[in-house]
Design a protein around this motif. Structure first.
Motif, PDB file in Angstrom:
ATOM      1  N   CYS A 180       4.196  32.573  17.337  1.00 18.80           N
ATOM      2  CA  CYS A 180       3.401  33.508  16.467  1.00 18.80           C
ATOM      3  C   CYS A 180       3.279  32.320  15.059  1.00 18.80           C
ATOM      4  O   CYS A 180       2.399  33.236  14.193  1.00 18.80           O
ATOM      5  CB  CYS A 180       4.814  34.208  16.395  1.00 18.80           C
ATOM      6  N   GLU A 181       3.889  30.841  15.165  1.00 18.06           N
ATOM      7  CA  GLU A 181       3.410  30.336  14.360  1.00 18.06           C
ATOM      8  C   GLU A 181       2.200  30.094  13.922  1.00 18.06           C
ATOM      9  O   GLU A 181       1.551  29.770  13.018  1.00 18.06           O
ATOM     10  CB  GLU A 181       4.746  29.553  13.541  1.00 18.06           C
ATOM     11  N   VAL A 182       2.098  29.416  15.349  1.00 16.98           N
ATOM     12  CA  VAL A 182       0.717  28.879  15.383  1.00 16.98           C
ATOM     13  C   VAL A 182      -0.969  29.777  14.901  1.00 16.98           C
ATOM     14  O   VAL A 182      -1.442  29.943  14.158  1.00 16.98           O
ATOM     15  CB  VAL A 182       0.484  27.943  16.043  1.00 16.98           C
ATOM     16  N   GLY A 183      -0.270  31.249  15.456  1.00 17.52           N
ATOM     17  CA  GLY A 183      -1.473  31.793  16.275  1.00 17.52           C
ATOM     18  C   GLY A 183      -1.271  33.373  14.296  1.00 17.52           C
ATOM     19  O   GLY A 183      -2.355  33.689  14.263  1.00 17.52           O
ATOM     20  N   ASN A 184      -0.639  33.295  13.873  1.00 15.31           N
ATOM     21  CA  ASN A 184       0.118  34.289  12.849  1.00 15.31           C
ATOM     22  C   ASN A 184       0.147  33.601  11.517  1.00 15.31           C
ATOM     23  O   ASN A 184       0.494  34.731  10.492  1.00 15.31           O
ATOM     24  CB  ASN A 184       0.559  36.035  13.645  1.00 15.31           C
ATOM     25  N   ASN A 185       0.778  32.519  11.762  1.00 15.82           N
ATOM     26  CA  ASN A 185       2.162  32.325  10.236  1.00 15.82           C
ATOM     27  C   ASN A 185       3.092  33.228  10.239  1.00 15.82           C
ATOM     28  O   ASN A 185       3.054  33.042   8.907  1.00 15.82           O
ATOM     29  CB  ASN A 185       0.439  32.020   9.380  1.00 15.82           C
ATOM     30  N   ASN A 186       3.602  33.869  10.956  1.00 19.53           N
ATOM     31  CA  ASN A 186       4.842  34.421  10.377  1.00 19.53           C
ATOM     32  C   ASN A 186       5.728  34.137  11.584  1.00 19.53           C
ATOM     33  O   ASN A 186       6.755  34.964  12.748  1.00 19.53           O
ATOM     34  CB  ASN A 186       4.889  35.740  10.887  1.00 19.53           C
ATOM     35  N   GLY A 187       5.953  32.929  12.909  1.00 17.80           N
ATOM     36  CA  GLY A 187       7.093  32.551  13.806  1.00 17.80           C
ATOM     37  C   GLY A 187       8.113  32.319  12.816  1.00 17.80           C
ATOM     38  O   GLY A 187       8.937  32.555  13.614  1.00 17.80           O
ATOM     39  N   GLU A 188       8.634  32.251  12.003  1.00 17.66           N
ATOM     40  CA  GLU A 188      10.192  31.978  11.506  1.00 17.66           C
ATOM     41  C   GLU A 188      10.542  33.948  11.090  1.00 17.66           C
ATOM     42  O   GLU A 188       9.730  33.924  10.386  1.00 17.66           O
ATOM     43  CB  GLU A 188       9.990  30.708  10.398  1.00 17.66           C
ATOM     44  N   SER A 189      12.065  33.869  11.708  1.00 20.07           N
ATOM     45  CA  SER A 189      12.325  34.534  11.637  1.00 20.07           C
ATOM     46  C   SER A 189      14.199  34.087  10.677  1.00 20.07           C
ATOM     47  O   SER A 189      15.232  35.409  10.811  1.00 20.07           O
ATOM     48  CB  SER A 189      12.746  35.907  12.226  1.00 20.07           C
ATOM     49  N   HIS A 190      13.871  33.273   9.763  1.00 21.13           N
ATOM     50  CA  HIS A 190      15.432  33.425   9.633  1.00 21.13           C
ATOM     51  C   HIS A 190      15.811  34.342   8.520  1.00 21.13           C
ATOM     52  O   HIS A 190      17.563  34.597   8.861  1.00 21.13           O
ATOM     53  CB  HIS A 190      14.464  32.263   8.515  1.00 21.13           C
ATOM     54  N   SER A 191      15.392  35.230   8.007  1.00 20.82           N
ATOM     55  CA  SER A 191      15.896  36.509   6.856  1.00 20.82           C
ATOM     56  C   SER A 191      16.478  37.058   7.981  1.00 20.82           C
ATOM     57  O   SER A 191      17.257  37.766   7.625  1.00 20.82           O
ATOM     58  CB  SER A 191      15.147  36.792   6.265  1.00 20.82           C
ATOM     59  N   GLU A 192      15.586  37.452   9.146  1.00 21.16           N
ATOM     60  CA  GLU A 192      16.242  38.662   9.992  1.00 21.16           C
ATOM     61  C   GLU A 192      16.800  38.343  10.932  1.00 21.16           C
ATOM     62  O   GLU A 192      18.121  38.813  10.943  1.00 21.16           O
ATOM     63  CB  GLU A 192      14.866  39.063  10.637  1.00 21.16           C
ATOM     64  N   TYR A 193      17.650  36.578  11.318  1.00 20.67           N
ATOM     65  CA  TYR A 193      18.952  36.547  12.037  1.00 20.67           C
ATOM     66  C   TYR A 193      20.177  36.443  11.321  1.00 20.67           C
ATOM     67  O   TYR A 193      20.423  37.026  11.431  1.00 20.67           O
ATOM     68  CB  TYR A 193      18.677  34.705  11.991  1.00 20.67           C
TER      69      TYR A 193
END
Length: 327
Positions: free
Chosen positions: A172-185
């Motif tokens: 998701c990070e390399v393909g869409n630039n939204n791979g980090e879900s820190h806030s959701e975790y």
């Protein structure tokens, strides 16, 4: 999951969280092959990851269950699993944009793994029931890439008892630039009153038309041996950490202090459910290798301690939360 009273934590000689005496096994818990929409065959994925220092792949192709135990050898373990998806445009549109819930189910016992179909309604109730069904069928359930899925707390807080959440998804990070879900975790930790494991994974396809989406997010299990049962036990007991770079060599509690030994990092944050950290440290020289947290200084209302490391290149590692009270 080690849970004891505050007084016991201060008096106990030692509680091992990530034991140095155990072996370290690098793992990708979310992967795709030619059995669904990946470019690598299962055999090619094994060789690719072994060359990069991995010992474990969870084969989680979309909505199919294939046992790749024939690939196991003395230095490689194939976990049996699948990824199931429930898409809002198909199973219950809520907004003008698409949303989707993806779950990775990993069999606890590959000999008794059976295919479970996706939830066919895009509602919290239906997905929560599906997670319960997966548990009854003998699966671990990780909730995948909420940022990529356009899902917020209005959705995932109703999903019930998932075991882990992907804080980082490399594809998701390399393909869409939204791979980090820190806030959701972090929100899940605050709001859900059960242990939630912290997972970083690739979700590799090798077919995105951009940079390679393999070997960018992983977990490292601490276990006495590379066997299916030992790795599942390490997952259950939270004896692993997630990373995009830093290495955690050891962590334990002794003499009322939380100790973490790691590769050199620039920043350390130890969080709980509050806004501000319980503990933080910084070195412009990127040379922090030992963290000590005095548990006597931890506020009594803190429910857990969650260690986060950031190195000089911005790469991160996350321990699983250490719960101070029974969840």
């Amino acid at each position: 999951i080690f849970i004891c009273s505050r007084k016991e934590r201060l008096e106990m000689a030692r509680i091992e969280l990530l034991p140095r005496s155990y072996n370290s096994y690098k793992a990708n818990l979310h992967s795709h092959t030619t059995c669904s929409d990946g470019r690598f065959t299962p055999e090619q994925a094994k060789e690719y990851y072994k060359k990069s220092g991995y010992s474990i792949i969870a084969y989680t192709d979309h909505n199919v269950l294939v046992d790749h135990s024939d690939l196991n050898d003395e230095s490689f373990l194939a976990l049996v699993g699948l990824e199931m998806d429930t898409d809002s445009f198909i199973y219950g549109r809520k907004h003008e944009f698409n949303q989707t819930c993806h779950l990775c189910a990993i069999a606890r016992d590959p000999k008794h793994a059976a295919l479970v179909s996706r939830a066919e309604r895009y509602t919290g109730e239906a997905i929560s029931r599906k997670i319960d069904e997966l548990h009854r069928a003998g699966y671990i359930v990780n909730y995948n890439h909420p940022a990529w899925s356009c899902e917020g707390s209005d959705e995932f807080l109703d999903y019930g008892m998932f075991d882990g959440l992907e804080i980082y998804n490399y594809s998701c990070e390399v393909g869409n630039n939204n791979g980090e879900s820190h806030s959701e975790y972090a929100m899940a930790l605050r709001m859900l009153k059960h242990p939630i494991r912290c997972v970083a994974a690739d979700d590799n396809h090798q077919s995105l038309g951009c940079e390679d989406d393999a070997c960018g997010g992983w977990v490292v299990f601490k276990a006495p041996e590379l066997s299916y049962s030992a790795i599942i036990k390490a997952y259950d007991e939270m004896r692993f950490y997630a990373s995009t770079g830093p290495e955690i060599k050891e962590s334990y509690i002794e003499d009322g202090r939380l100790i973490v030994e790691c590769s050199p990092v620039r920043r350390v944050h130890v969080m709980s459910q509050m806004i501000d950290p319980i503990f933080c440290d910084f070195s412009p020289d990127n040379d922090l290798t030992r963290i000590e947290v005095d548990l006597k200084k931890v506020p009594s209302e803190a429910r857990f301690l969650w260690v986060q490391l950031t190195d000089g290149q911005g790469k991160k590692a996350w321990m699983n939360p250490y719960y101070l009270h029974k969840e």
